[in-house]
Design a protein around this motif. Structure first.
Motif, PDB file in Angstrom:
ATOM      1  N   MET A 327       0.761  -0.931  -0.050  1.00 38.23           N
ATOM      2  CA  MET A 327      -0.075  -0.119   0.016  1.00 38.23           C
ATOM      3  C   MET A 327       0.762   1.399   0.190  1.00 38.23           C
ATOM      4  O   MET A 327       0.458   2.214   0.330  1.00 38.23           O
ATOM      5  CB  MET A 327      -0.970  -0.006   1.252  1.00 38.23           C
ATOM      6  CG  MET A 327      -1.706  -1.324   1.166  1.00 38.23           C
ATOM      7  SD  MET A 327      -3.045  -1.268   0.011  1.00 38.23           S
ATOM      8  CE  MET A 327      -4.277  -0.242   0.533  1.00 38.23           C
ATOM      9  N   MET A 328       2.271   0.982  -0.113  1.00 41.06           N
ATOM     10  CA  MET A 328       3.207   2.340  -0.305  1.00 41.06           C
ATOM     11  C   MET A 328       2.917   3.149   0.953  1.00 41.06           C
ATOM     12  O   MET A 328       2.568   4.312   0.618  1.00 41.06           O
ATOM     13  CB  MET A 328       3.118   2.726  -1.472  1.00 41.06           C
ATOM     14  CG  MET A 328       3.459   2.076  -2.716  1.00 41.06           C
ATOM     15  SD  MET A 328       5.017   1.408  -2.693  1.00 41.06           S
ATOM     16  CE  MET A 328       5.854   2.732  -3.539  1.00 41.06           C
ATOM     17  N   SER A 379      -6.799  12.344  -0.595  1.00 39.93           N
ATOM     18  CA  SER A 379      -6.188  12.415   0.647  1.00 39.93           C
ATOM     19  C   SER A 379      -5.152  11.387   0.975  1.00 39.93           C
ATOM     20  O   SER A 379      -3.878  11.655   1.711  1.00 39.93           O
ATOM     21  CB  SER A 379      -7.330  12.483   1.641  1.00 39.93           C
ATOM     22  OG  SER A 379      -7.978  13.627   1.585  1.00 39.93           O
ATOM     23  N   TYR A 380      -5.570  10.173   0.790  1.00 41.96           N
ATOM     24  CA  TYR A 380      -4.743   9.026   1.115  1.00 41.96           C
ATOM     25  C   TYR A 380      -3.238   9.082   0.278  1.00 41.96           C
ATOM     26  O   TYR A 380      -2.108   9.131   0.944  1.00 41.96           O
ATOM     27  CB  TYR A 380      -5.193   7.593   0.586  1.00 41.96           C
ATOM     28  CG  TYR A 380      -4.255   6.523   0.703  1.00 41.96           C
ATOM     29  CD1 TYR A 380      -4.623   5.452   1.762  1.00 41.96           C
ATOM     30  CD2 TYR A 380      -3.308   6.059  -0.161  1.00 41.96           C
ATOM     31  CE1 TYR A 380      -3.875   4.327   1.975  1.00 41.96           C
ATOM     32  CE2 TYR A 380      -2.758   5.133   0.116  1.00 41.96           C
ATOM     33  CZ  TYR A 380      -2.821   3.996   1.336  1.00 41.96           C
ATOM     34  OH  TYR A 380      -2.343   2.961   1.410  1.00 41.96           O
ATOM     35  N   ASN A 381      -3.298   9.946  -0.811  1.00 33.98           N
ATOM     36  CA  ASN A 381      -2.127  10.073  -1.438  1.00 33.98           C
ATOM     37  C   ASN A 381      -1.218  11.302  -1.056  1.00 33.98           C
ATOM     38  O   ASN A 381      -0.157  11.213  -1.092  1.00 33.98           O
ATOM     39  CB  ASN A 381      -2.415  10.236  -3.040  1.00 33.98           C
ATOM     40  CG  ASN A 381      -1.298  10.389  -3.936  1.00 33.98           C
ATOM     41  OD1 ASN A 381      -1.184  11.633  -4.384  1.00 33.98           O
ATOM     42  ND2 ASN A 381      -0.468   9.583  -4.523  1.00 33.98           N
ATOM     43  N   ARG A 429       2.161  17.598  -4.812  1.00 30.55           N
ATOM     44  CA  ARG A 429       1.935  17.387  -5.964  1.00 30.55           C
ATOM     45  C   ARG A 429       0.455  16.810  -6.304  1.00 30.55           C
ATOM     46  O   ARG A 429       0.108  15.683  -6.579  1.00 30.55           O
ATOM     47  CB  ARG A 429       2.898  16.041  -6.306  1.00 30.55           C
ATOM     48  CG  ARG A 429       4.365  16.401  -6.193  1.00 30.55           C
ATOM     49  CD  ARG A 429       5.165  15.347  -6.437  1.00 30.55           C
ATOM     50  NE  ARG A 429       4.986  14.002  -5.510  1.00 30.55           N
ATOM     51  CZ  ARG A 429       5.185  13.652  -4.609  1.00 30.55           C
ATOM     52  NH1 ARG A 429       5.971  14.739  -3.579  1.00 30.55           N
ATOM     53  NH2 ARG A 429       5.097  12.687  -3.593  1.00 30.55           N
ATOM     54  N   GLY A 430      -0.292  17.857  -6.503  1.00 25.20           N
ATOM     55  CA  GLY A 430      -1.701  17.514  -6.608  1.00 25.20           C
ATOM     56  C   GLY A 430      -2.214  16.931  -7.931  1.00 25.20           C
ATOM     57  O   GLY A 430      -3.149  15.897  -7.912  1.00 25.20           O
ATOM     58  N   GLY A 431      -1.408  16.986  -8.899  1.00 25.17           N
ATOM     59  CA  GLY A 431      -1.817  16.116 -10.083  1.00 25.17           C
ATOM     60  C   GLY A 431      -1.657  14.758  -9.913  1.00 25.17           C
ATOM     61  O   GLY A 431      -2.342  13.995 -10.554  1.00 25.17           O
ATOM     62  N   GLU A 432      -0.649  14.449  -8.927  1.00 21.22           N
ATOM     63  CA  GLU A 432      -0.194  13.066  -8.880  1.00 21.22           C
ATOM     64  C   GLU A 432      -1.694  12.463  -8.111  1.00 21.22           C
ATOM     65  O   GLU A 432      -2.101  11.155  -8.494  1.00 21.22           O
ATOM     66  CB  GLU A 432       0.757  12.896  -7.793  1.00 21.22           C
ATOM     67  CG  GLU A 432       1.041  11.473  -7.664  1.00 21.22           C
ATOM     68  CD  GLU A 432       2.485  11.357  -6.626  1.00 21.22           C
ATOM     69  OE1 GLU A 432       2.412  10.857  -5.472  1.00 21.22           O
ATOM     70  OE2 GLU A 432       3.590  12.074  -7.052  1.00 21.22           O
ATOM     71  N   ALA A 433      -2.309  13.158  -7.097  1.00 23.77           N
ATOM     72  CA  ALA A 433      -3.441  12.651  -6.574  1.00 23.77           C
ATOM     73  C   ALA A 433      -4.523  12.640  -7.580  1.00 23.77           C
ATOM     74  O   ALA A 433      -5.200  11.490  -7.389  1.00 23.77           O
ATOM     75  CB  ALA A 433      -3.817  13.452  -5.285  1.00 23.77           C
TER      76      ALA A 433
END
Length: 486
Positions: A327-328, A379-381, A429-433
């Motif tokens: 789950m990183m 949020s998890y990310n 890094r919002g784009g990643e989320a």
């Protein structure tokens, strides 16, 4: 001399005759009522009766149900939903069985008994074929192929129009079968091609990578609600006002994103790889996901989809930032969740599920499903604080901070100094989320649709079911004042 039993026999015959007459009268009355106009309750004072697609048609059906419910709220009236096949809608409206049909109907079709409201979606109809056959490029190339379309549907309507150009065009009209089911038959080889719109195809190709678009057929389709010819002008005006309103405040775009926005994200190779790993790798860890689901109330398919996005179900995965495991998990999150070994698959999965619940509970309770689930994944990310920052940016822009479709756009701004410098939690890094959420949405749906155990439970005539966040939304409607009429 009259036989002693004559009166008895005569009475029996008379009673039998009367019973037969009553039965015949009942049948005639039923037929008469079925083919005559019914008196509808006043939509503005009683209940708005709305024809909708059968729930087995999936996202399209639930999208129309939500639109209908929102229209009822706009009118401040109760809504009754009537599930009905497309071929019966014309007669039902003509006979006043409902006030309107919210069923993804083509407004270009000339049906004199109907009026159409404003268009709310434009789609293209396409000929979709199995990649194993020679790709047809024109209507003439369809000669000799097993071509199909749902009976009395928008897809069959474009075929009828195309027949004017190609008189020899032939197809199978399948009753009570949706386009998605026909695309499954194309993928499996029992049909060569089927006509479906682009939303059907982008959804289906995630499960059946051997599908391909041969060519567009007809002109782009305008979808709209249908009303009886003698519709109350006030109801038509209200429908126009409703669609104007949901366009202006962004609700329509948010709903389109909710039900269709993620389905075309994957390339066929990505879908194939996911399905292959779901069959070969996932079974080793499924019991851990099920255990985590039982402990947290999250659905195991959603947890598995998140794990695939994070690590491709590799319990030893490690990133350059030292985020590790199935789950990183970061070291901070692992400590918070009391994880002794991040590389232990079971520990990681259970901790990840608990952390997802934790960030979900931090979100304001007013955020509806499925948006709440998508924001919890974001949020998890990136952490709850950054999602709150994105919601603040959304509100500043005059958009809805409780809508994932709006918040997703704001997430892309969190790496720009002009924005993050004005926020409490700074750079992210919002784009990643945003990418993570859209991918998880796709993997989640793929996993549900390709799960062998679930497939055995789904009736053949109902190839699509809703799960998790979408199912919660549907259950909310079923427990509301709205009534579903079979």
């Amino acid at each position: 001399m009259k036989h002693p039993g004559w009166d008895f026999v005569q009475n029996v015959r008379m009673r039998t005759t009367i019973q037969r007459l009553r039965a015949a009268l009942a049948v005639c009355l039923a037929l008469l009522l079925a083919n005559c106009d019914l008196q509808l309750p006043a939509w503005h004072a009683g209940k708005l009766l709305v024809i909708v697609p059968d729930i087995s048609l999936g996202a399209e059906a639930v999208f129309e149900r939500e639109l209908a419910q929102r229209f009822g709220e706009y009118l401040h009236t109760r809504v009754g939903l009537i599930s009905m096949p497309p071929g019966e809608i014309d007669a039902a409206l003509r006979n006043h069985r409902a006030h309107l049909a919210a069923a993804s109907l083509r407004s270009e079709i000339s049906v004199t008994a109907l009026h159409y409201g404003p268009s709310y979606q434009t789609v293209r109809e396409q000929v979709i074929c199995n990649r194993d056959i020679a790709r047809p490029r024109t209507l003439a190339d369809l000669t000799g192929l097993k071509l199909a379309a749902p009976a009395d549907s928008a897809q069959e309507a474009v075929l009828r129009e195309a027949r004017k150009e190609a008189p020899g065009l032939q197809w199978q009209a399948h009753h009570r079968t949706g386009a998605r089911k026909l695309l499954q038959e194309v993928a499996e080889g029992s049909l060569d091609c089927a006509v479906a719109n682009e939303t059907h195809f982008t959804d289906a190709r995630n499960y059946y990578p051997n599908l391909a678009v041969a060519f567009d057929i007809g002109t782009p389709t305008q979808l709209a609600w249908a009303f009886p010819r003698d519709v109350d002008p006030a109801l038509m005006k209200a429908a126009q006002g409703f669609f104007d309103h949901i366009r202006e405040d962004g609700t329509l775009n948010r709903l389109l994103d909710r039900y269709y926005g993620y389905s075309d994200r994957f390339a066929p190779t990505e879908s194939s790889q996911f399905i292959a790993r779901a069959n070969s790798v996932l079974p080793r860890y499924r019991t851990f996901f099920e255990e985590a689901a039982a402990l947290t109330g999250e659905e195991w398919h959603l947890l598995a989809a998140l794990a695939y996005q994070e690590s491709q179900w590799n319990p030893l995965a490690t990133s350059f930032t030292n985020v590790r495991g199935m789950m990183m998990l970061t070291e901070e999150t692992a400590d918070r969740m009391n994880v002794a070994n991040r590389l232990d698959a079971r520990e990681s999965i259970i901790a990840g599920a608990k952390y997802l619940v934790l960030v979900r509970e931090q979100l304001p309770s007013r955020i509806p499903e499925p948006d709440r689930t998508w924001m919890a994944l974001a949020s998890y990310n990136q952490g709850y604080g950054h999602i709150e920052d994105a919601r603040i940016l959304t509100q500043r822009a005059g958009r809805n901070p409780d809508s994932w479709e709006d918040v997703k756009k704001s997430l892309l701004l969190l790496n720009q100094p002009g924005y993050y410098e004005t926020l409490k939690h700074g750079y992210a890094r919002g784009g990643e989320a945003a990418v993570l959420v859209e991918n998880v949405r796709g993997y989640y749906d793929l996993l549900k649709r390709t799960s062998q155990e679930e497939a055995q439970l789904i009736p053949e005539e109902s190839p699509y079911r809703l799960f998790g966040p979408m199912q919660r939304l549907l259950q909310r409607w079923e427990t509301s004042d709205a009534e579903t009429i079979k």
